[in-house]
Design a protein around this motif. Structure first.
Motif, mmCIF file in Angstrom:
data_model
loop_
_atom_site.group_PDB
_atom_site.id
_atom_site.type_symbol
_atom_site.label_atom_id
_atom_site.label_comp_id
_atom_site.label_asym_id
_atom_site.label_seq_id
_atom_site.Cartn_x
_atom_site.Cartn_y
_atom_site.Cartn_z
ATOM 1 N N ALA A 1 9.586 -11.405 -11.307
ATOM 2 C CA ALA A 1 9.465 -9.785 -11.299
ATOM 3 C C ALA A 1 9.724 -9.709 -9.633
ATOM 4 O O ALA A 1 8.920 -10.067 -8.765
ATOM 5 N N ARG A 2 10.627 -8.731 -9.236
ATOM 6 C CA ARG A 2 10.736 -8.194 -8.030
ATOM 7 C C ARG A 2 9.895 -7.105 -7.506
ATOM 8 O O ARG A 2 10.497 -6.102 -8.098
ATOM 9 N N MET A 3 8.888 -6.967 -6.930
ATOM 10 C CA MET A 3 8.083 -6.223 -6.449
ATOM 11 C C MET A 3 8.174 -5.563 -5.207
ATOM 12 O O MET A 3 8.565 -6.152 -3.962
ATOM 13 N N PRO A 4 8.080 -4.227 -4.816
ATOM 14 C CA PRO A 4 8.311 -3.825 -3.454
ATOM 15 C C PRO A 4 7.136 -4.362 -2.608
ATOM 16 O O PRO A 4 5.996 -4.587 -3.120
ATOM 17 N N VAL A 5 7.289 -4.572 -1.098
ATOM 18 C CA VAL A 5 6.369 -4.991 -0.292
ATOM 19 C C VAL A 5 5.473 -3.857 -0.131
ATOM 20 O O VAL A 5 5.688 -2.519 -0.440
ATOM 21 N N VAL A 6 4.223 -4.177 0.076
ATOM 22 C CA VAL A 6 3.203 -3.181 0.693
ATOM 23 C C VAL A 6 3.496 -2.371 1.979
ATOM 24 O O VAL A 6 3.544 -3.388 3.121
ATOM 25 N N VAL A 7 3.452 -1.122 2.067
ATOM 26 C CA VAL A 7 3.781 -0.774 3.559
ATOM 27 C C VAL A 7 2.532 0.279 3.910
ATOM 28 O O VAL A 7 2.181 1.275 3.242
ATOM 29 N N VAL A 8 1.913 0.028 4.867
ATOM 30 C CA VAL A 8 0.769 0.887 5.449
ATOM 31 C C VAL A 8 1.477 1.657 6.584
ATOM 32 O O VAL A 8 1.544 1.111 7.679
ATOM 33 N N PRO A 9 1.509 2.935 6.567
ATOM 34 C CA PRO A 9 2.050 3.791 7.721
ATOM 35 C C PRO A 9 1.112 3.838 8.758
ATOM 36 O O PRO A 9 -0.098 3.494 8.683
ATOM 37 N N SER A 10 1.600 4.057 9.846
ATOM 38 C CA SER A 10 0.762 4.067 11.092
ATOM 39 C C SER A 10 -0.315 5.384 10.950
ATOM 40 O O SER A 10 0.183 6.327 10.335
ATOM 41 N N GLY A 11 -1.366 5.149 11.324
ATOM 42 C CA GLY A 11 -2.553 6.039 11.353
ATOM 43 C C GLY A 11 -3.243 5.863 10.165
ATOM 44 O O GLY A 11 -4.041 6.716 9.735
ATOM 45 N N GLU A 12 -2.851 4.986 9.203
ATOM 46 C CA GLU A 12 -3.509 4.781 8.062
ATOM 47 C C GLU A 12 -4.111 3.153 7.790
ATOM 48 O O GLU A 12 -3.884 2.462 8.719
ATOM 49 N N ILE A 13 -5.037 3.210 6.817
ATOM 50 C CA ILE A 13 -5.311 1.728 6.430
ATOM 51 C C ILE A 13 -5.044 1.703 5.055
ATOM 52 O O ILE A 13 -5.027 2.807 4.404
ATOM 53 N N ALA A 14 -5.377 0.415 4.446
ATOM 54 C CA ALA A 14 -5.522 0.133 2.947
ATOM 55 C C ALA A 14 -6.478 -0.696 2.488
ATOM 56 O O ALA A 14 -6.797 -1.442 3.287
ATOM 57 N N LEU A 15 -6.859 -0.344 1.406
ATOM 58 C CA LEU A 15 -8.000 -1.057 0.955
ATOM 59 C C LEU A 15 -7.368 -2.189 -0.226
ATOM 60 O O LEU A 15 -6.416 -1.920 -0.822
ATOM 61 N N LEU B 1 -9.643 -5.161 5.425
ATOM 62 C CA LEU B 1 -8.730 -3.852 4.944
ATOM 63 C C LEU B 1 -7.363 -4.316 5.943
ATOM 64 O O LEU B 1 -7.272 -5.076 6.402
ATOM 65 N N LEU B 2 -6.415 -3.594 5.245
ATOM 66 C CA LEU B 2 -4.994 -3.789 5.991
ATOM 67 C C LEU B 2 -4.627 -2.526 6.831
ATOM 68 O O LEU B 2 -5.007 -1.347 6.829
ATOM 69 N N THR B 3 -4.606 -2.957 7.915
ATOM 70 C CA THR B 3 -3.931 -1.862 9.207
ATOM 71 C C THR B 3 -2.265 -1.676 8.773
ATOM 72 O O THR B 3 -1.820 -2.155 8.061
ATOM 73 N N ALA B 4 -1.849 -0.763 9.812
ATOM 74 C CA ALA B 4 -0.452 -0.481 9.617
ATOM 75 C C ALA B 4 0.350 -1.695 9.708
ATOM 76 O O ALA B 4 0.268 -2.439 10.743
#
Length: 647
Positions: free
Chosen positions: A136-150, A193-196
């Motif tokens: 399955a071709r899944m989109p990459v995870v993009v964390v915009p600038s100024g945000e974080i991801a859990l 966590l994931l940063t930008a």
């Protein structure tokens, strides 16, 4: 025409050649899939041998051309080619395998059937045949600038009961699922966590929560923004994971090495406590995991000019008194210890954690406290009222007092350690000292003493209060007596007496004014007649001169008359002598009688003496008498004017 047709019709021969090509492609796919170079060589050589044999076996170039076309058509499927785009990640699902996943496992690490731990990066990948794999071709995870991801992990070791978040392991920001599972990664919510940035994460193992999909996971998008602390604010931190706070403490201690709570794993490894933290976040942008820590922004503590802040800390090192043996009414400690800090905070903004410290503001300027019906801006004297005292003569009256005090900056910690706050200083120290002094002092004086000698009472009060509150490290600058409200009946008698005195003084002043007015009128009148006085004075002098002139003239006239009289007397005397000589000679010539008659007649003639009357009234009989006399007079008077006219 018959030979070529018969050659192409030989289906069995062609299928055999295609089988050889397909087997070669299968071996090529295995060779390209394998990551071990030693395992690549043998399948690659086998594939090359099969391809060469199939081409050699072909009869003619036309058959070889057909094999090439068939190879091109069958190559993607037979080599298991999968192409992943640059913004994609390949999620591999193995449909069947020799082994199945153990119970409780979700991700395959050793080729088991199911979701595979490894993913496919962008590019061409071989060996993933459609009958065995689904990619399955899944989109990459993009964390915009100024945000974080859990991150939430679907597989891994269970989280220990004493923690609520999975520990951080080295797995290339969750992009290496195999390593995450091999090194003890824990299932559930993650500390990390994931940063930008852009991440290729296995979506079967990890669920990534960003601001874009936060609502789907029960979170607000703003929770996944970088925590920004304004320049005049501080962040109060409350951690949600870690060891419990020790007994007797209200906040976790300050720990090094966790980069202001951004490295949650380092915080826990250093023994961090869950709950309120002593450390605060200063201004800036911080990558804080909201599952790990909550941040409350509060304003910095502002110490205004003219004040200091005495810190009362509820956390810190053990209490160690440094106040000295002379100070027996409280304890003082160095900064960083529990208790009242011996060093105050000076004017400015301070990043103080007001949840674990209390700062008592102490004005270092003069403070005015009013025992009256008014209050100052500091409101320390809100509860103070006029002091009710009783005098020696038994009268109760109210007294307004203003007390000016000063607390030095270095004395402020002592004052707070002794009484707790500035309001306590006013309520529990100054109010009884000032109030009781005036109540005691009033018993030795009458009401009129306070009214007439208030300056003396004020000086006495200032000296006593200065000594009394000096023991509390407070300086008494001055004590001022304000309004004195004596009893109404006493005030009425004093007022009447004063009014009478004032009226008397008014009358005296009016009398003096009248006298002054009279003097003014007199002076004005004198000024108005001054010219007349001058003229009169000049007239007097002129009159004196005229009198002197007249006297002199009279004297001259008298002398002249006297001389004239002497002259006339001499003349008369000479005339008389001459007449006497003439009379003597006439007498001698005519005789005395004759000469006398002659002189008499001469005199009658010269003097026109009438010897005969003009009208004679006779009283003889037969005459008219009085009537005739009146007629004669009228005729005479009528004739006189005529005779006069002629003359």
């Amino acid at each position: 025409m018959t030979a070529p047709v018969v050659s192409f019709v030989n289906v069995g021969h062609l299928l055999a050649q295609l089988v050889l090509l397909g087997a070669g492609f299968l071996l090529a796919g295995l060779a390209l899939k394998s990551r071990d170079r030693s395992w690549r060589l043998l399948p690659a050589l086998g594939a090359l041998a099969l391809w060469l044999f199939a081409f050699i076996w072909a009869a003619g170039w036309i058959e070889r051309g057909g094999l090439c076309l068939g190879a091109l058509a069958l190559a993607p499927a037979l080599t298991g080619l999968v192409i992943i785009g640059e913004n994609q990640v390949g999620l591999i699902v193995k449909k069947f395998a020799r082994r199945s996943l153990p119970p409780g496992e979700f991700i395959a690490l050793d080729g088991e059937a199911g979701y595979q731990a490894d993913t496919l990066a962008p590019g061409w990948h071989f060996g993933f045949w459609f009958w065995q794999y689904r990619v399955a071709r899944m989109p990459v995870v993009v964390v915009p600038s100024g945000e974080i991801a859990l991150v939430v992990a679907a597989a891994g070791a269970p989280i220990p009961a004493e923690r609520i978040l999975g520990r951080v392991v080295a797995c290339d920001n969750y992009q290496d699922a195999r390593r995450f599972l091999k090194t003890g990664g824990e299932k559930g919510r993650q500390l990390g966590l994931l940063t930008a940035g852009v991440y290729r994460i296995n979506p079967a193992l990890f669920t990534v929560i960003t601001a874009a999909n936060a609502a789907e996971h029960g979170m607000a998008p703003e929770d996944l923004l970088i925590q920004r602390i304004a320049s005049d604010m501080v962040g109060i931190v409350t951690t949600l994971d870690g060891r419990p706070i020790d007994g007797g403490e209200i906040a976790g201690p300050v720990l090094p090495g966790h980069d202001n709570f951004q490295n949650a794993q380092a915080f826990l490894a250093a023994g961090g406590r869950r709950g309120l933290q002593e450390q605060v976040l200063l201004s800036g942008a911080w990558n804080i995991n909201p599952w790990f820590a909550q941040i409350e922004q509060v304003p910095m503590l502002n110490i205004p000019i003219g004040s200091v802040g005495v810190v009362i800390s509820f956390v810190g090192l053990a209490h160690e008194d440094v106040s000295g043996v002379a100070f027996k009414h409280g304890d003082l400690v160095h900064a960083g210890h529990k208790g009242v800090w011996v060093t105050p905070l000076y004017p400015g903004k301070h990043p103080v954690n007001t949840r674990v410290m209390r700062v008592e503001l102490v004005p270092t300027t003069n403070i005015v406290l009013n025992w009256a019906n008014r209050t100052e801006a500091h409101h320390y004297d809100e509860k103070l009222n006029s002091i009710t005292v009783r005098s020696r003569d038994g009268f109760a009256f109210n007294l307004d007092v203003s007390q000016i005090i000063h607390v030095g900056a270095l004395d402020a910690p002592k004052v707070i350690s002794r009484v707790g706050s500035m309001q306590n200083l006013v309520d529990h120290v100054l109010q009884p000292i000032v109030g009781n002094y005036f109540r005691n002092s009033a018993q030795h004086h009458t009401v009129l003493d306070f009214l007439s000698a208030r300056s003396e009472r004020q000086q006495e009060a200032a000296g006593h209060i200065r000594a009394a509150i000096g023991a509390y490290d407070v300086q008494a600058i001055d004590t001022l007596i304000g309004d004195i409200t004596p009893p109404a009946e006493l005030m009425k008698t004093q007022t009447d007496r004063k009014i009478a005195e004032e009226e008397k003084a008014t009358y005296e002043m009016q009398e003096a004014a009248q006298r002054q007015r009279q003097e003014l009128v007199r002076a004005t009148s004198l000024a108005n007649i001054q010219q007349q006085i001058v003229d009169a004075d000049q007239g007097v002098r002129i009159a004196e001169l005229h009198a002197q002139s007249t006297i002199k003239q009279a004297a001259g006239d008298a002398e002249s008359i006297r001389l004239r009289a002497h002259g006339e007397a001499d003349a008369i005397r000479a005339t008389g002598t001459a007449k006497a000589e003439a009379y003597r000679a006439g007498v001698e010539a005519l005789g005395a009688q004759s000469y006398t008659a002659m002189q008499l007649m001469q005199t009658v003639g010269e003097r026109q003496v009438r010897i005969v009357p003009d009208v004679a009234v006779s009283g003889a009989a037969g005459a008219n008498g009085l009537l005739d006399s009146m007629l004669a007079l009228m005729v005479r008077e009528k004739n006189q004017p005529a005779s006069g006219h002629r003359g």
